[in-house]
Write an enzyme that holds these catalytic residues in place. Sequence first.
Site, PDB file in Angstrom:
ATOM      1  CB  THR A  20      -0.958   0.021   1.223  1.00  0.00           C
ATOM      2  OG1 THR A  20      -0.151  -0.014   2.410  1.00  0.00           O
ATOM      3  CG2 THR A  20      -1.921  -1.143   1.197  1.00  0.00           C
ATOM      4  CE1 TYR A  57       6.121   2.533   2.569  1.00  0.00           C
ATOM      5  CE2 TYR A  57       4.382   0.918   2.731  1.00  0.00           C
ATOM      6  CZ  TYR A  57       5.715   1.228   2.582  1.00  0.00           C
ATOM      7  OH  TYR A  57       6.640   0.213   2.433  1.00  0.00           O
ATOM      8  CD  GLN A 286      -2.721  -0.400 -10.618  1.00  0.00           C
ATOM      9  OE1 GLN A 286      -2.705  -0.360  -9.385  1.00  0.00           O
ATOM     10  NE2 GLN A 286      -2.071   0.472 -11.367  1.00  0.00           N
TER      11      GLN A 286
HETATM   12  P1  NAP Z   1       5.521  -3.175  -7.193  1.00  0.00           P
HETATM   13  O1  NAP Z   1       4.591  -4.195  -6.681  1.00  0.00           O
HETATM   14  O2  NAP Z   1       6.783  -3.605  -7.788  1.00  0.00           O
HETATM   15  O3  NAP Z   1       4.782  -2.222  -8.241  1.00  0.00           O
HETATM   16  C1  NAP Z   1       3.558  -1.633  -7.910  1.00  0.00           C
HETATM   17  C2  NAP Z   1       3.127  -0.685  -8.986  1.00  0.00           C
HETATM   18  O4  NAP Z   1       3.016  -1.345 -10.248  1.00  0.00           O
HETATM   19  C3  NAP Z   1       1.724  -0.177  -8.716  1.00  0.00           C
HETATM   20  O5  NAP Z   1       1.710   0.875  -7.796  1.00  0.00           O
HETATM   21  C4  NAP Z   1       1.278   0.227 -10.101  1.00  0.00           C
HETATM   22  O6  NAP Z   1       1.843   1.509 -10.405  1.00  0.00           O
HETATM   23  C5  NAP Z   1       1.928  -0.820 -10.979  1.00  0.00           C
HETATM   24  N1  NAP Z   1       0.978  -1.922 -11.239  1.00  0.00           N
HETATM   25  C6  NAP Z   1       0.472  -2.791 -10.350  1.00  0.00           C
HETATM   26  N2  NAP Z   1      -0.378  -3.647 -10.955  1.00  0.00           N
HETATM   27  C7  NAP Z   1      -0.412  -3.305 -12.237  1.00  0.00           C
HETATM   28  C8  NAP Z   1      -1.113  -3.808 -13.357  1.00  0.00           C
HETATM   29  N3  NAP Z   1      -1.959  -4.857 -13.251  1.00  0.00           N
HETATM   30  N4  NAP Z   1      -0.909  -3.222 -14.540  1.00  0.00           N
HETATM   31  C9  NAP Z   1      -0.073  -2.198 -14.647  1.00  0.00           C
HETATM   32  N5  NAP Z   1       0.618  -1.648 -13.623  1.00  0.00           N
HETATM   33  C10 NAP Z   1       0.455  -2.207 -12.429  1.00  0.00           C
HETATM   34  O7  NAP Z   1       5.946  -2.108  -6.141  1.00  0.00           O
HETATM   35  P2  NAP Z   1       5.892  -1.616  -4.708  1.00  0.00           P
HETATM   36  O8  NAP Z   1       4.545  -1.043  -4.413  1.00  0.00           O
HETATM   37  O9  NAP Z   1       7.075  -0.762  -4.569  1.00  0.00           O
HETATM   38  O10 NAP Z   1       6.118  -2.850  -3.791  1.00  0.00           O
HETATM   39  C11 NAP Z   1       5.070  -3.550  -3.206  1.00  0.00           C
HETATM   40  C12 NAP Z   1       4.911  -3.202  -1.740  1.00  0.00           C
HETATM   41  O11 NAP Z   1       6.080  -3.600  -1.015  1.00  0.00           O
HETATM   42  C13 NAP Z   1       4.764  -1.701  -1.384  1.00  0.00           C
HETATM   43  O12 NAP Z   1       3.491  -1.202  -1.671  1.00  0.00           O
HETATM   44  C14 NAP Z   1       5.093  -1.756   0.074  1.00  0.00           C
HETATM   45  O13 NAP Z   1       3.991  -2.265   0.817  1.00  0.00           O
HETATM   46  C15 NAP Z   1       6.270  -2.727   0.100  1.00  0.00           C
HETATM   47  N6  NAP Z   1       7.586  -2.047  -0.004  1.00  0.00           N
HETATM   48  C16 NAP Z   1       8.392  -2.100   1.095  1.00  0.00           C
HETATM   49  C17 NAP Z   1       9.631  -1.476   1.087  1.00  0.00           C
HETATM   50  C18 NAP Z   1      10.498  -1.569   2.311  1.00  0.00           C
HETATM   51  O14 NAP Z   1      11.486  -0.849   2.421  1.00  0.00           O
HETATM   52  N7  NAP Z   1      10.189  -2.439   3.229  1.00  0.00           N
HETATM   53  C19 NAP Z   1      10.068  -0.793  -0.058  1.00  0.00           C
HETATM   54  C20 NAP Z   1       9.231  -0.781  -1.178  1.00  0.00           C
HETATM   55  C21 NAP Z   1       7.994  -1.427  -1.133  1.00  0.00           C
HETATM   56  P3  NAP Z   1       0.952   2.672 -11.046  1.00  0.00           P
HETATM   57  O15 NAP Z   1      -0.315   2.723 -10.269  1.00  0.00           O
HETATM   58  O16 NAP Z   1       1.793   3.882 -10.950  1.00  0.00           O
HETATM   59  O17 NAP Z   1       0.718   2.243 -12.469  1.00  0.00           O
END
Ligand code: NAP
Length: 333
Positions: A20, A57, A286
């Site tokens: 999220t 966040y 998504q």
């Molecule tokens: P991710 O899952 O690699 O990418 C998510 C993004 O991809 C979405 O926000 C969306 O961006 C796009 N997306 C998702 N589904 C899609 C679809 N069906 N078609 C097209 N585009 C799609 O990235 P993430 O959010 O960075 O990582 C997941 C989660 O991990 C985070 O939300 C967070 O909870 C956690 N996280 C933790 C850390 C940490 O330091 N612990 C760091 C990073 C993330 P758009 O809406 O812009 O298109």
Amino acid sequence: MEQIQLDNIDINASRIGLGTWAIGGWMWGGTDEKESIRTIHTAFDKGINLIDTAPVYGFGKAEEIIGKAMKEHGKRDDILLATKTGIDWIDDEPFRNGSRKKIQEDIDNSLRRMQTDYIDILQIHWPDPQVPIYETAETMDYLLKQGKIRAIGVSNFTPEEMDIFREAAPLHTIQPPYNLFEREIEKDLLPYVQKHELSSLTYGSLCRGLLSGKMTADWEFNGDDLRKLDPKFQQPRYGQYLKAVKELDELAQDRFSKRVIHLALKWVIQQPGASIALMGARKPEQLDPIDGLDFHIDDKTMHEIDEILLKHIQDPVGPGFMAPPDRQQLNLK
Ligand code: NAP
């Protein structure tokens, strides 16, 4: 949705967890609350029972939105809430703070924002070099004994830092980055998880959208979107990653009648030591790809995937740009 019993904890979680960060808006060009709540409800409808979030966040916004979505949903005990602690901020500038005081403030704020009286997994967001790991770990252990949290996790820790942490508190989960393009953890963290019977919630399964298959060379990011700074999204390197995405997409279509987004998600959850793949989403549609994970990537295809990555990505780069500063770097006390 496939489920997994997390090692060391009496928790059954879906193999895909909803991330999220983007729902919070900050570093993702803003948020839409109604759309976000609909996304969370869609995740539940599709069998996702784990939500990952953090106070930072949207500086509380993501947790507040989850609280509203959970209130409408009503079944708190069916859902696993994983949040974090140990990042503070001043004027929307985050920095590490793993002190006892900060963790105790964070947990009460997280419980209030998410309108609940317990957190399923509380994770230290980043190690804080200004605070002894013992202090951080002992505070987490205290929250576990108080019943405010059900399990303890760390995120972005090295094996050495986890060894110290585990001397002072039980450790149940780790949260490192992991996706087809960011595989550093295969060297040490995934073997560590297996050796010590921990569970992993790996983040960035779609490499911040790059592995969704929708991005093009002229894609524009709005406002404070972190991908404007992400070295993966800068040319000429970005072009290398896009070529790899294209060929992975062709492979997924030829072999499984799937797309690259399915391949990317399935690839993560098939790796030894990978328990839950966190996928970020902020629009209900998504989440459609998670209905298409009914296939298995065989060894030959795994090998071909590696060859595609080697062929196209001459200049790989990791997600290190996301690391927040510590207080010393900002000249804070
Ligand atoms: P991710 O899952 O690699 O990418 C998510 C993004 O991809 C979405 O926000 C969306 O961006 C796009 N997306 C998702 N589904 C899609 C679809 N069906 N078609 C097209 N585009 C799609 O990235 P993430 O959010 O960075 O990582 C997941 C989660 O991990 C985070 O939300 C967070 O909870 C956690 N996280 C933790 C850390 C940490 O330091 N612990 C760091 C990073 C993330 P758009 O809406 O812009 O298109």
